[in-house]
Design a protein around this motif. Structure first.
Motif, mmCIF file in Angstrom:
data_model
loop_
_atom_site.group_PDB
_atom_site.id
_atom_site.type_symbol
_atom_site.label_atom_id
_atom_site.label_comp_id
_atom_site.label_asym_id
_atom_site.label_seq_id
_atom_site.Cartn_x
_atom_site.Cartn_y
_atom_site.Cartn_z
ATOM 1 N N ALA A 148 -3.634 12.320 -0.649
ATOM 2 C CA ALA A 148 -2.263 12.273 -1.194
ATOM 3 C C ALA A 148 -2.476 10.815 -2.321
ATOM 4 N N SER A 149 -1.505 10.919 -3.266
ATOM 5 C CA SER A 149 -1.604 9.662 -4.031
ATOM 6 C C SER A 149 -0.164 9.608 -4.676
ATOM 7 N N ALA A 150 -0.041 8.358 -5.071
ATOM 8 C CA ALA A 150 1.318 7.972 -5.788
ATOM 9 C C ALA A 150 0.884 6.979 -6.875
ATOM 10 N N LYS A 151 1.073 7.226 -8.045
ATOM 11 C CA LYS A 151 0.931 6.601 -9.173
ATOM 12 C C LYS A 151 2.152 5.677 -9.718
ATOM 13 N N PHE B 187 -6.211 3.166 -0.266
ATOM 14 C CA PHE B 187 -6.728 2.477 -1.395
ATOM 15 C C PHE B 187 -5.464 2.217 -2.170
ATOM 16 N N VAL B 188 -5.613 0.857 -2.971
ATOM 17 C CA VAL B 188 -4.597 0.543 -3.857
ATOM 18 C C VAL B 188 -5.188 -0.151 -4.879
ATOM 19 N N THR B 189 -4.751 0.485 -6.112
ATOM 20 C CA THR B 189 -5.617 0.037 -7.242
ATOM 21 C C THR B 189 -4.370 -0.478 -8.363
ATOM 22 N N GLU B 190 -4.824 -1.472 -9.438
ATOM 23 C CA GLU B 190 -3.701 -1.499 -10.423
ATOM 24 C C GLU B 190 -3.671 -0.172 -11.157
ATOM 25 N N SER B 191 -2.540 -0.080 -12.070
ATOM 26 C CA SER B 191 -2.287 1.375 -12.326
ATOM 27 C C SER B 191 -3.078 1.687 -13.415
#
Length: 288
Positions: free
Chosen positions: A142-145, A62-66
């Motif tokens: 996992a996540s990347a912010k 999943f990719v969202t706006e920050s």
């Protein structure tokens, strides 16, 4: 000129021979400008095996706006599967970065059906005595912010968010011979169903699910293991069962299972079944 041409031809032949081994040759994937790319790092890389991803493994992304919350739909990228070919991860369809900063969330094993991102349902397998049964029970997250889109792959460091139970068999003073090679080891009284928040990686047992049983994977004659949902067993109840030569040995115990931790249960075998003992050890962070 002939000598130079001969040298070039020989070099080409050697290069072709070096690449002709299908085990060594992988087609190089060339991404488009602005295409989203990842390097997926297994927890054992700072199952799937326990230390690396395997060819044909798939991960949901999943990719969202920050500044946006993760939603079931309406994100910039919604549960897009990325599959490993042994060298690179590629998406089912090409996806591209928008402008600005982004948050990325990823989970393994991939499932096309995600009905709730805050309470995603996942169950560990009853039969983990096979490689597939065990590794497909291992939920990784996992996540990347604050990621800025670029042509460079984003590194995603995965972690185990469930628990690992290792059952060790030891010989008591009166035990004769070698440890059994055909033992079956089961863990009882555990809920196999979890709810997972895909935005935080928090996992908890499903409070509406009934307790169940898990058959462990054999590592050696003295070691068996299983992946379980984090939970607490606060009162003594049947916990570990060992079956040898059609004889069942059932032991009670209490245990607190923490997410991302390995827990050791030692069973001391004895010639007299009444002398068989179980000892619950402390938890250890990290599985490897």
């Amino acid at each position: 000129m002939k000598a130079k041409s001969l040298f070039m031809a020989t070099a080409v032949m050697l290069l072709f021979a070096a690449c002709s081994n299908e085990n060594d040759f992988k087609e190089v994937y060339i991404p488009d400008e602005g295409e989203i790319q990842f390097v997926m790092l297994h927890p054992g890389q700072t199952r799937a095996t326990e230390t690396s991803f395997e060819e044909n493994d798939s991960i949901g992304v999943f990719v969202t706006e920050s500044d946006a919350e993760l939603q079931l739909a309406g994100n910039e990228v919604n549960n897009e599967p990325f599959t490993y070919n042994g060298t690179t991860w590629t998406s089912l369809r090409k996806v591209y970065w928008n402008s600005g900063l982004h948050n990325v969330y990823a989970f393994y094993p991939y499932s096309r059906t995600v009905n709730d991102v805050e309470n995603y349902s996942f169950s560990v397998n009853y039969d983990q005595s096979t490689h597939t049964g065990y590794t497909r029970s291992d939920f990784l997250w996992a996540s990347a912010k604050g990621v800025e889109g670029s042509n460079e792959p984003v590194a995603m460091q995965f972690s185990h968010i469930l628990s690992n139970v290792v059952v060790l068999l030891e010989k008591g003073e009166n035990y004769e011979g070698n440890l059994p090679a055909d033992a079956e080891v089961y863990i009882h009284s555990l809920v196999r169903d979890a709810t997972i928040d895909l935005s935080t990686g928090d996992a908890a047992k499903d409070n509406y699910a009934a307790a169940s049983t898990i058959r462990c994977l054999k590592v050696s004659n003295s070691e068996y293991k299983a992946i379980v949902v984090p939970q607490n067993i606060t009162s003594r109840r049947p916990l570990v069962e060992i079956i040898v030569d059609n004889v069942s040995y059932l032991m009670e115990g209490k245990i607190s299972l923490k997410p991302g931790y390995k827990h050791t249960v030692t069973v001391t075998l004895d010639k007299n079944p009444d002398n068989i003992k179980i000892e619950i050890g402390g938890s250890v962070g990290g599985w490897n």
